[in-house]
Write an enzyme that holds these catalytic residues in place. Structure first.
Site, PDB file in Angstrom:
ATOM      1  N   ASN A   1       0.869  -1.177   0.000  1.00 60.14           N
ATOM      2  CA  ASN A   1       0.000   0.000   0.000  1.00 60.14           C
ATOM      3  C   ASN A   1       0.902   1.222   0.000  1.00 60.14           C
ATOM      4  OD1 ASN A   1      -1.788   2.056   0.441  1.00 60.14           O
ATOM      5  ND2 ASN A   1      -2.439   1.374   2.481  1.00 60.14           N
ATOM      6  N   TRP A   2       0.979   1.873  -1.146  1.00 57.89           N
ATOM      7  CA  TRP A   2       1.887   3.026  -1.259  1.00 57.89           C
ATOM      8  C   TRP A   2       1.320   4.284  -0.615  1.00 57.89           C
ATOM      9  CZ3 TRP A   2       5.599   3.833  -5.967  1.00 57.89           C
ATOM     10  CH2 TRP A   2       6.529   2.791  -5.976  1.00 57.89           C
ATOM     11  N   LYS A   3       0.048   4.247  -0.200  1.00 60.19           N
ATOM     12  CA  LYS A   3      -0.581   5.421   0.428  1.00 60.19           C
ATOM     13  C   LYS A   3      -0.345   6.645  -0.468  1.00 60.19           C
ATOM     14  CE  LYS A   3      -0.215   3.048   4.790  1.00 60.19           C
ATOM     15  NZ  LYS A   3      -0.074   3.079   6.239  1.00 60.19           N
TER      16      LYS A   3
ATOM     17  N   HIS B   1      -9.547   1.190   4.583  1.00 62.89           N
ATOM     18  CA  HIS B   1      -8.293   1.324   5.336  1.00 62.89           C
ATOM     19  C   HIS B   1      -8.534   2.231   6.544  1.00 62.89           C
ATOM     20  CE1 HIS B   1      -4.199   2.326   6.440  1.00 62.89           C
ATOM     21  NE2 HIS B   1      -3.823   1.262   5.762  1.00 62.89           N
TER      22      HIS B   1
ATOM     23  N   GLU C   1      -6.880   4.517   7.798  1.00 64.55           N
ATOM     24  CA  GLU C   1      -6.594   5.948   7.588  1.00 64.55           C
ATOM     25  C   GLU C   1      -7.789   6.639   6.943  1.00 64.55           C
ATOM     26  OE1 GLU C   1      -2.834   5.412   5.566  1.00 64.55           O
ATOM     27  OE2 GLU C   1      -1.968   4.727   7.458  1.00 64.55           O
TER      28      GLU C   1
ATOM     29  N   GLU D   1      -5.432  -5.074  10.222  1.00 66.08           N
ATOM     30  CA  GLU D   1      -4.372  -4.103  10.495  1.00 66.08           C
ATOM     31  C   GLU D   1      -4.678  -3.365  11.794  1.00 66.08           C
ATOM     32  OE1 GLU D   1      -2.219  -2.732   6.723  1.00 66.08           O
ATOM     33  OE2 GLU D   1      -4.076  -1.613   6.744  1.00 66.08           O
TER      34      GLU D   1
ATOM     35  N   GLY E   1       2.797   1.764  10.938  1.00 64.71           N
ATOM     36  CA  GLY E   1       3.857   2.775  10.900  1.00 64.71           C
ATOM     37  C   GLY E   1       4.551   3.012  12.227  1.00 64.71           C
TER      38      GLY E   1
ATOM     39  N   SER F   1       3.385  -2.605  10.246  1.00 67.92           N
ATOM     40  CA  SER F   1       4.822  -2.745  10.537  1.00 67.92           C
ATOM     41  C   SER F   1       5.414  -4.078  10.089  1.00 67.92           C
ATOM     42  CB  SER F   1       5.103  -2.497  12.027  1.00 67.92           C
ATOM     43  OG  SER F   1       4.808  -1.156  12.364  1.00 67.92           O
TER      44      SER F   1
ATOM     45  N   GLY G   1       2.888  -1.351   4.198  1.00 66.41           N
ATOM     46  CA  GLY G   1       2.952   0.081   3.899  1.00 66.41           C
ATOM     47  C   GLY G   1       4.377   0.504   3.575  1.00 66.41           C
ATOM     48  N   GLY G   2       5.049   1.092   4.547  1.00 63.35           N
ATOM     49  CA  GLY G   2       6.377   1.684   4.343  1.00 63.35           C
ATOM     50  C   GLY G   2       7.367   0.768   3.636  1.00 63.35           C
TER      51      GLY G   2
HETATM   52  P1  13P Z   1       3.127   0.026   7.605  1.00 61.34           P
HETATM   53  O1  13P Z   1       3.574  -1.254   6.955  1.00 61.34           O
HETATM   54  O2  13P Z   1       3.920   1.217   7.151  1.00 61.34           O
HETATM   55  O3  13P Z   1       3.024  -0.104   9.086  1.00 61.34           O
HETATM   56  O4  13P Z   1       1.630   0.315   7.065  1.00 61.34           O
HETATM   57  C1  13P Z   1       0.682  -0.683   7.147  1.00 61.34           C
HETATM   58  C2  13P Z   1      -0.501  -0.260   6.377  1.00 61.34           C
HETATM   59  O5  13P Z   1      -1.240   0.622   6.762  1.00 61.34           O
HETATM   60  C3  13P Z   1      -0.750  -0.943   5.092  1.00 61.34           C
HETATM   61  O6  13P Z   1      -2.031  -0.673   4.630  1.00 61.34           O
END
Ligand code: 13P
Length: 249
Positions: A10-12, A93, A95, A164, A170, A209, A230-231
């Site tokens: 997920n590149w957000k 998600h 967020e 999640e 994060g 994470s 994510g990251g």
């Molecule tokens: P991280 O892997 O950066 O913790 O993010 C997880 C996430 O929100 C994937 O959708």
């Protein structure tokens, strides 16, 4: 039931034209792991270019509107995502549930909209730290699923769930293996209740994470059928070791 693992990035809100090289590198390295499904969910505006850059590799969206079309300024329909070259999309998600105040009912409508046009949907759920500390994480996530799961699984498109925990996103923190196992088992029970035997084949991803250093252990947990990353999905060096871990290498 053992299913092929899915590792989705997920590149957000990250990624411009210059990053297409990373997408190419990830797609190319993923070819070495045919026993794992790999996908990248990129910003809407990058989907078309990404899909053209890596034919045959799964590119996804991060959200979709529930309506087919109409007066929804700034929004993107499922058909538009598909038309741009996406084969999947995230919905719900945390967020977006937080910043865009998305309700379970909206998430459900979005998942149904995606599946109805043949777009695979990953429904995201997860508890806050307060809820985890109160001891109500499983109950809360079951409630989210009750409200967010699509009514039926008709058609070819595939549903997946991403668990999640919000406090793990994060932060570098992850739940203990028994806590992940407990949640994934509860999600599996819910999916079987809801969809019968088809519920056994729905992939349940863990997200929050996930890194090369913890992926191997996470993938050994029962009912963890992949990861939403994510990251660590933003570059090939961090992401491919996670794909390799899903492949058991
Ligand atoms: P991280 O892997 O950066 O913790 O993010 C997880 C996430 O929100 C994937 O959708």
């Amino acid at each position: 039931m053992s299913v092929k693992k899915l590792v989705a990035g997920n590149w957000k809100m990250n990624g411009v034209s210059a990053d297409l090289d990373q997408i190419r590198a990830i797609a190319s390295a993923s070819r070495g792991y045919e026993d794992v499904d790999v996908a990248l969910c990129v910003p809407t505006i990058l989907i078309d270019r990404a899909a053209r850059a890596v034919p045959g590799f799964s590119i996804g969206g991060q959200d979709v509107h529930h309506a087919e079309k109409g007066a929804h300024t700034g929004c993107t329909s499922a058909l538009m995502l598909l038309d741009a070259g996406a084969s999947l999309t995230l919905v719900g998600h945390s967020e977006r549930r937080d910043a865009q105040r998305e309700s379970d009912a909206e998430v459900k409508a979005k998942a149904e909209a995606a599946l109805s046009v043949g777009l695979n949907a990953i429904v995201c759920v997860g508890e806050s730290l307060d809820i985890r500390e109160l001891g109500s994480a499983v109950e809360t996530v079951m409630g989210q699923l009750d409200g967010s799961l699509p009514r039926s699984l008709e058609g070819e498109a595939e549903l997946a769930i991403a668990y999640e925990p919000i406090w793990a996103i994060g932060t570098g923190k992850i739940p203990t293996a028994p806590d992940i196992a407990q949640m994934h088992a509860a999600i599996r029970r819910k999916l079987r209740e809801r969809y019968g035997s088809a519920g056994a084949g729905i992939r349940i991803l863990y997200g929050g994470s996930v890194k090369a250093s913890n992926a191997k252990e996470i993938f050994t947990i029962a009912d963890v059928d992949g990861a939403l990353v994510g990251g660590a999905s933003l570059n090939v060096e961090d992401f491919i070791p996670i794909v390799a871990a899903a492949s058991g290498r």
